[in-house]
Design a protein around this motif. Structure first.
Motif, PDB file in Angstrom:
ATOM      1  N   LEU A 171       3.072  34.444 -29.170  1.00 47.30           N
ATOM      2  CA  LEU A 171       4.140  34.382 -28.342  1.00 47.30           C
ATOM      3  C   LEU A 171       5.182  34.969 -27.953  1.00 47.30           C
ATOM      4  O   LEU A 171       6.297  34.030 -29.250  1.00 47.30           O
ATOM      5  CB  LEU A 171       4.311  32.472 -27.543  1.00 47.30           C
ATOM      6  N   VAL A 172       6.073  35.356 -26.841  1.00 44.17           N
ATOM      7  CA  VAL A 172       7.611  36.345 -26.988  1.00 44.17           C
ATOM      8  C   VAL A 172       8.036  35.096 -25.577  1.00 44.17           C
ATOM      9  O   VAL A 172       7.370  34.672 -24.791  1.00 44.17           O
ATOM     10  CB  VAL A 172       7.879  37.029 -26.732  1.00 44.17           C
ATOM     11  N   ILE A 173       9.080  33.962 -25.617  1.00 42.27           N
ATOM     12  CA  ILE A 173       9.152  32.930 -24.544  1.00 42.27           C
ATOM     13  C   ILE A 173      10.709  33.338 -25.189  1.00 42.27           C
ATOM     14  O   ILE A 173      11.308  32.893 -25.284  1.00 42.27           O
ATOM     15  CB  ILE A 173       8.542  31.108 -25.544  1.00 42.27           C
ATOM     16  N   ASP A 174      10.948  32.437 -23.629  1.00 41.47           N
ATOM     17  CA  ASP A 174      11.566  31.093 -22.973  1.00 41.47           C
ATOM     18  C   ASP A 174      11.999  29.966 -23.150  1.00 41.47           C
ATOM     19  O   ASP A 174      11.480  29.334 -23.735  1.00 41.47           O
ATOM     20  CB  ASP A 174      11.666  31.816 -21.307  1.00 41.47           C
ATOM     21  N   HIS A 175      13.738  30.117 -23.826  1.00 41.19           N
ATOM     22  CA  HIS A 175      14.243  28.789 -25.377  1.00 41.19           C
ATOM     23  C   HIS A 175      13.633  27.588 -23.797  1.00 41.19           C
ATOM     24  O   HIS A 175      13.555  26.389 -24.454  1.00 41.19           O
ATOM     25  CB  HIS A 175      14.997  28.727 -25.116  1.00 41.19           C
ATOM     26  N   PRO A 176      13.885  27.267 -22.247  1.00 45.00           N
ATOM     27  CA  PRO A 176      13.483  25.883 -21.531  1.00 45.00           C
ATOM     28  C   PRO A 176      12.250  26.035 -22.382  1.00 45.00           C
ATOM     29  O   PRO A 176      12.335  24.177 -21.543  1.00 45.00           O
ATOM     30  CB  PRO A 176      14.103  26.813 -20.596  1.00 45.00           C
ATOM     31  N   TRP A 177      11.409  25.838 -22.857  1.00 47.79           N
ATOM     32  CA  TRP A 177       9.925  25.624 -22.888  1.00 47.79           C
ATOM     33  C   TRP A 177      10.189  24.874 -24.226  1.00 47.79           C
ATOM     34  O   TRP A 177       8.882  24.470 -24.526  1.00 47.79           O
ATOM     35  CB  TRP A 177       9.431  26.702 -23.557  1.00 47.79           C
ATOM     36  N   ALA A 178      10.954  25.199 -25.146  1.00 46.01           N
ATOM     37  CA  ALA A 178      11.554  23.845 -25.898  1.00 46.01           C
ATOM     38  C   ALA A 178      10.111  22.476 -26.476  1.00 46.01           C
ATOM     39  O   ALA A 178      10.007  21.807 -27.174  1.00 46.01           O
ATOM     40  CB  ALA A 178      12.911  24.431 -26.897  1.00 46.01           C
ATOM     41  N   GLY A 179      11.077  22.198 -25.529  1.00 43.16           N
ATOM     42  CA  GLY A 179      10.764  20.728 -25.149  1.00 43.16           C
ATOM     43  C   GLY A 179       9.474  19.935 -25.087  1.00 43.16           C
ATOM     44  O   GLY A 179       9.003  19.705 -25.423  1.00 43.16           O
ATOM     45  N   PHE A 180       9.190  21.412 -23.640  1.00 43.18           N
ATOM     46  CA  PHE A 180       7.536  21.137 -24.217  1.00 43.18           C
ATOM     47  C   PHE A 180       7.245  21.493 -24.587  1.00 43.18           C
ATOM     48  O   PHE A 180       6.268  20.749 -25.382  1.00 43.18           O
ATOM     49  CB  PHE A 180       7.561  22.495 -22.702  1.00 43.18           C
ATOM     50  N   ALA A 181       7.324  22.479 -25.787  1.00 44.13           N
ATOM     51  CA  ALA A 181       6.815  23.008 -27.477  1.00 44.13           C
ATOM     52  C   ALA A 181       6.345  21.645 -28.320  1.00 44.13           C
ATOM     53  O   ALA A 181       5.573  21.706 -28.307  1.00 44.13           O
ATOM     54  CB  ALA A 181       7.311  24.122 -27.312  1.00 44.13           C
ATOM     55  N   GLN A 206      28.661  34.644 -27.236  1.00 41.94           N
ATOM     56  CA  GLN A 206      29.314  32.952 -27.531  1.00 41.94           C
ATOM     57  C   GLN A 206      29.749  32.175 -27.077  1.00 41.94           C
ATOM     58  O   GLN A 206      29.720  30.715 -27.957  1.00 41.94           O
ATOM     59  CB  GLN A 206      29.992  34.464 -29.298  1.00 41.94           C
ATOM     60  N   ARG A 207      30.262  32.192 -25.854  1.00 40.43           N
ATOM     61  CA  ARG A 207      30.304  31.009 -25.370  1.00 40.43           C
ATOM     62  C   ARG A 207      29.503  30.596 -24.191  1.00 40.43           C
ATOM     63  O   ARG A 207      29.942  29.976 -24.038  1.00 40.43           O
ATOM     64  CB  ARG A 207      32.189  30.933 -24.659  1.00 40.43           C
ATOM     65  N   ALA A 208      28.293  30.922 -23.998  1.00 39.52           N
ATOM     66  CA  ALA A 208      27.193  31.087 -23.348  1.00 39.52           C
ATOM     67  C   ALA A 208      26.745  29.770 -22.470  1.00 39.52           C
ATOM     68  O   ALA A 208      27.024  28.862 -24.475  1.00 39.52           O
ATOM     69  CB  ALA A 208      26.516  31.889 -23.350  1.00 39.52           C
ATOM     70  N   PHE A 209      26.663  28.851 -21.756  1.00 41.09           N
ATOM     71  CA  PHE A 209      26.424  27.299 -21.677  1.00 41.09           C
ATOM     72  C   PHE A 209      24.767  27.736 -22.388  1.00 41.09           C
ATOM     73  O   PHE A 209      24.144  28.566 -21.568  1.00 41.09           O
ATOM     74  CB  PHE A 209      26.336  27.723 -20.049  1.00 41.09           C
ATOM     75  N   LEU A 210      23.907  26.620 -22.958  1.00 44.01           N
ATOM     76  CA  LEU A 210      23.426  26.195 -23.237  1.00 44.01           C
ATOM     77  C   LEU A 210      22.380  25.224 -21.817  1.00 44.01           C
ATOM     78  O   LEU A 210      23.033  24.491 -21.539  1.00 44.01           O
ATOM     79  CB  LEU A 210      22.683  25.521 -24.467  1.00 44.01           C
ATOM     80  N   ARG A 211      20.925  25.791 -21.541  1.00 46.08           N
ATOM     81  CA  ARG A 211      20.269  25.245 -19.925  1.00 46.08           C
ATOM     82  C   ARG A 211      19.648  23.985 -20.648  1.00 46.08           C
ATOM     83  O   ARG A 211      19.050  24.448 -22.128  1.00 46.08           O
ATOM     84  CB  ARG A 211      19.348  26.027 -19.840  1.00 46.08           C
ATOM     85  N   PRO A 212      19.449  23.389 -20.191  1.00 44.30           N
ATOM     86  CA  PRO A 212      18.487  21.958 -20.541  1.00 44.30           C
ATOM     87  C   PRO A 212      17.434  22.155 -20.913  1.00 44.30           C
ATOM     88  O   PRO A 212      16.941  23.003 -20.507  1.00 44.30           O
ATOM     89  CB  PRO A 212      19.633  21.144 -19.484  1.00 44.30           C
ATOM     90  N   ARG A 213      17.014  21.725 -21.960  1.00 44.56           N
ATOM     91  CA  ARG A 213      15.621  22.384 -22.340  1.00 44.56           C
ATOM     92  C   ARG A 213      14.143  21.211 -22.925  1.00 44.56           C
ATOM     93  O   ARG A 213      13.333  20.910 -23.098  1.00 44.56           O
ATOM     94  CB  ARG A 213      15.788  22.371 -23.427  1.00 44.56           C
ATOM     95  N   TYR A 214      14.913  19.571 -21.655  1.00 41.19           N
ATOM     96  CA  TYR A 214      13.794  18.584 -21.713  1.00 41.19           C
ATOM     97  C   TYR A 214      12.827  18.983 -21.839  1.00 41.19           C
ATOM     98  O   TYR A 214      12.708  19.871 -20.447  1.00 41.19           O
ATOM     99  CB  TYR A 214      14.928  17.235 -20.805  1.00 41.19           C
ATOM    100  N   ASN A 215      11.643  17.980 -21.325  1.00 39.68           N
ATOM    101  CA  ASN A 215      10.101  18.557 -20.727  1.00 39.68           C
ATOM    102  C   ASN A 215      10.614  17.798 -19.952  1.00 39.68           C
ATOM    103  O   ASN A 215      10.783  17.040 -18.647  1.00 39.68           O
ATOM    104  CB  ASN A 215       9.244  17.544 -21.148  1.00 39.68           C
ATOM    105  N   GLY A 216      10.290  19.114 -18.692  1.00 40.40           N
ATOM    106  CA  GLY A 216      10.419  19.272 -17.660  1.00 40.40           C
ATOM    107  C   GLY A 216      11.355  19.374 -16.992  1.00 40.40           C
ATOM    108  O   GLY A 216      11.270  20.233 -15.623  1.00 40.40           O
ATOM    109  N   LYS A 263      12.489  14.959 -14.361  1.00 39.18           N
ATOM    110  CA  LYS A 263      12.839  14.533 -14.926  1.00 39.18           C
ATOM    111  C   LYS A 263      11.393  13.673 -15.354  1.00 39.18           C
ATOM    112  O   LYS A 263      11.316  12.675 -16.555  1.00 39.18           O
ATOM    113  CB  LYS A 263      13.856  13.141 -15.833  1.00 39.18           C
ATOM    114  N   LYS A 264      10.907  12.666 -14.391  1.00 41.39           N
ATOM    115  CA  LYS A 264       9.516  12.440 -14.071  1.00 41.39           C
ATOM    116  C   LYS A 264       8.404  13.474 -14.545  1.00 41.39           C
ATOM    117  O   LYS A 264       6.943  13.372 -14.775  1.00 41.39           O
ATOM    118  CB  LYS A 264       9.312  11.988 -13.346  1.00 41.39           C
ATOM    119  N   GLU A 265       8.705  14.517 -14.499  1.00 48.19           N
ATOM    120  CA  GLU A 265       7.411  15.641 -14.220  1.00 48.19           C
ATOM    121  C   GLU A 265       7.932  15.970 -16.045  1.00 48.19           C
ATOM    122  O   GLU A 265       8.567  17.340 -16.324  1.00 48.19           O
ATOM    123  CB  GLU A 265       8.252  17.519 -13.540  1.00 48.19           C
ATOM    124  N   VAL A 266       6.392  15.885 -16.936  1.00 44.91           N
ATOM    125  CA  VAL A 266       6.122  16.223 -18.147  1.00 44.91           C
ATOM    126  C   VAL A 266       5.092  17.286 -17.888  1.00 44.91           C
ATOM    127  O   VAL A 266       4.524  18.022 -19.195  1.00 44.91           O
ATOM    128  CB  VAL A 266       5.272  14.708 -18.813  1.00 44.91           C
TER     129      VAL A 266
END
Length: 387
Positions: A62-72, A334-344, A381-384
């Protein structure tokens, strides 16, 4: 004689997303007789929307988008590479990360994908149109507004891009979103960001509210009315001779204060292996092949890819074939902002863009917009479960 190994992969439907995967699959099969890897593609919208849990049931790769990391990490839908690849290889990947691309797929201390593609919003221009109008690439936000007032500026304003650029304004004004537990950003920075963003959006062609980055680039190359895009996820394809009707030049973004360039929101994609894969060793070997520095700077980029390995971004070869796309835009990566990746976090991303885009289109109370975003943040944050 062993049975043939067949792996199925899913990626996104663009020359940058599909062609390099089929090229690497073909070469890997030539180097490993008895292995066949087939790639299917999905639209950019499906790429953003579909749950990797659903995809991992049907595909090995799978080629994925990094915000999925927490869910994964929570569901273990995909496999952690640190349990299968050597520490030396992963250390090289981390050391040669383009910005925070490698870290973006790391969650709970494990690596859930390899960063094979790096991207962030950057600026682009049609040099010929700027020259015709007797002007140059803007260097400050005020110059950008002046150019927009002349009708020469376009930017992507569909919901997801509206949200990512809202983050950009917040970061650039000095506050990263999601630092607090229950608010997206402070009222002062949030209001200022929304107001500045709406000022620019209202100067753009209303069609931009239906444009993603690709549609902006297609308009810039197929017609001769747009000279400059201040921020859109970069696509090196458009800076390569022969890809589009006209060549785009890519740059770092404008400054707000004459000193500090805008700080955009990291994108890119990672290559993951499904936990349902029946030939894990082969899948891991292929992933290692694709992410290797030689493949990234050669076969992968040569076939339209936008690599995730730093050596490919600094390579003379990749810059020669892309009008210096990589060296010109690397500082922004190199300076880009890293989005949150929490589950939800994907739940927030799916709905937050509508709130921002509606404000950009119709105006209204900035406080109400920020209230809606804060409520969505707490809800997410409640959406798991997602998808």
């Amino acid at each position: 004689m062993s049975d043939q190994v067949i792996l199925k992969g899913i990626t996104w439907n663009h020359s940058r997303g599909f062609v390099p995967m089929t090229a690497t699959a073909q070469r890997f099969s030539e180097l490993n007789p008895g292995v066949e890897i087939t790639w299917e593609k999905r639209s950019l919208q499906q790429f953003a929307d579909l749950s990797i849990e659903q995809l991992a049931e049907r595909y090995d790769l799978l080629v994925i988008d990094h915000p999925w990391a927490g869910f994964a990490a929570n569901t273990r839908t995909i496999l952690p590479f640190d349990e299968f690849l050597s520490p030396e290889f992963l250390k090289d990947q981390e050391f040669n990360s383009v910005g925070q691309s490698y870290e973006s797929y790391n969650f709970h201390g494990q690596q859930w994908a390899l960063p094979i593609d790096a991207a962030t919003p950057v600026a682009s221009s049609r040099q010929d149109i700027l020259q015709e109008h007797g002007t140059d690439v803007p260097s400050t936000y005020d110059e950008l507004i002046d150019l927009a007032k002349r009708g020469l500026v376009a930017c992507p304003l569909i919901p997801i891009d509206s949200l990512m650029t809202f983050y950009t304004f917040c970061c650039s004004l000095g506050e990263d979103p999601f630092e607090a537990e229950d608010t997206v950003v402070s009222r002062e920075i949030g209001k200022q960001s929304l107001q500045m963003y709406r000022q620019l959006a209202q100067l753009a062609d209303p069609k931009c509210f239906d444009y993603n980055p690709i549609k902006v680039y297609e308009r810039m190359t197929l017609t001769d009315d747009i000279a400059y895009c201040p921020f859109a996820y970069g696509y090196s394809n458009y800076s390569r001779v022969g890809y589009a009707r006209r060549l785009l030049h890519f740059h770092d973004m404008v400054t707000l204060d004459g000193k500090t360039n805008l700080r955009s929101t990291l994108g890119g994609t990672g290559l993951a292996v499904s936990s349902n894969c029946k030939n894990i060793d082969v899948a891991m070997k292929y992933a290692e092949f694709v992410a290797s520095p030689d493949c990234q700077a050669g076969l992968f980029t040569d076939n339209g890819g936008q690599p995730g390995h730093l050596q490919a971004w600094t390579s003379e070869h990749t810059n020669a074939i892309s009008t210096d796309y990589f060296s010109n835009t690397l500082p922004a990566l190199q300076r880009a902002f890293l989005r949150p990746r929490y589950n939800g976090s994907m739940y927030f991303q799916d709905h937050g863009g509508d709130i921002v885009r509606n404000y950009l289109m119709n105006g209204g109370s900035e406080n109400e917009v920020l209230d809606a975003l804060d409520n969505l943040y707490r809800e997410s944050k409640k959406e798991v479960k997602h998808g």
